[in-house]
Design a protein around this motif. Structure first.
Motif, PDB file in Angstrom:
ATOM      1  N   LEU A  83       0.828  -1.196   0.000  1.00 40.80           N
ATOM      2  CA  LEU A  83       0.000   0.000   0.000  1.00 40.80           C
ATOM      3  C   LEU A  83       0.871   1.257   0.000  1.00 40.80           C
ATOM      4  O   LEU A  83       0.605   2.213  -0.734  1.00 40.80           O
ATOM      5  CB  LEU A  83      -0.925  -0.010   1.218  1.00 40.80           C
ATOM      6  CG  LEU A  83      -1.884   1.157   1.348  1.00 40.80           C
ATOM      7  CD1 LEU A  83      -2.852   1.198   0.172  1.00 40.80           C
ATOM      8  CD2 LEU A  83      -2.643   1.057   2.655  1.00 40.80           C
ATOM      9  N   MET A 114      -5.659  -0.934   3.193  1.00 38.47           N
ATOM     10  CA  MET A 114      -4.985  -2.105   2.635  1.00 38.47           C
ATOM     11  C   MET A 114      -5.931  -3.272   2.382  1.00 38.47           C
ATOM     12  O   MET A 114      -5.569  -4.211   1.689  1.00 38.47           O
ATOM     13  CB  MET A 114      -3.809  -2.524   3.503  1.00 38.47           C
ATOM     14  CG  MET A 114      -4.128  -3.005   4.861  1.00 38.47           C
ATOM     15  SD  MET A 114      -2.549  -3.300   5.722  1.00 38.47           S
ATOM     16  CE  MET A 114      -3.134  -3.856   7.283  1.00 38.47           C
ATOM     17  N   ARG A 122      -8.874   0.738  -4.646  1.00 39.97           N
ATOM     18  CA  ARG A 122      -8.716   1.942  -3.842  1.00 39.97           C
ATOM     19  C   ARG A 122      -9.105   3.220  -4.582  1.00 39.97           C
ATOM     20  O   ARG A 122      -9.322   4.252  -3.970  1.00 39.97           O
ATOM     21  CB  ARG A 122      -7.283   2.027  -3.325  1.00 39.97           C
ATOM     22  CG  ARG A 122      -7.046   1.031  -2.192  1.00 39.97           C
ATOM     23  CD  ARG A 122      -5.650   1.120  -1.660  1.00 39.97           C
ATOM     24  NE  ARG A 122      -4.705   0.317  -2.407  1.00 39.97           N
ATOM     25  CZ  ARG A 122      -4.573  -1.004  -2.269  1.00 39.97           C
ATOM     26  NH1 ARG A 122      -5.336  -1.666  -1.452  1.00 39.97           N
ATOM     27  NH2 ARG A 122      -3.680  -1.663  -2.961  1.00 39.97           N
TER      28      ARG A 122
END
Length: 103
Positions: A17, A69, A74
């Motif tokens: 991430l 994460m 995302r």
């Protein structure tokens, strides 16, 4: 799965991430932090709301990336956060590209 395996898995997810963040931060204009999440976005609108004597914040974001994460995706088109806690909005200072001197 042992607790060590789980910790190693989570450490790898967090490192991945962070690497993704470094890759994408330059395409965004704002960094937004709430008590639960961190976002990068290109549009942000903060409204202070009151209801029954309570104050809360409504944060609307467009073209956003969410620091989480456990999310499989995302990047989101829009996000809205309602919170009674502090909200931090910062404009990201992008590094200027420097052209090396040619000799």
């Amino acid at each position: 799965m042992s607790s060590d395996d789980l910790e190693a898995y989570e450490a790898k997810l967090e490192l991945d991430l962070y690497r993704e963040y470094k890759d994408v931060v330059d395409i965004f204009t704002y960094a937004v932090e709430t008590e639960r999440r961190f976002y990068l976005c290109n549009q942000v609108d903060l409204k202070v709301r009151t209801e029954g004597g309570d104050v809360y914040y409504e944060v609307s974001m467009g073209d956003a990336w969410v620091w989480d994460m456990y999310r499989p995706a995302r990047f989101v088109k829009s996000a809205k956060v309602l919170t009674f806690r502090d909200v931090s909005i910062e404009e990201i200072q992008h590094r200027e590209l420097e052209v090396p001197d040619q000799e």
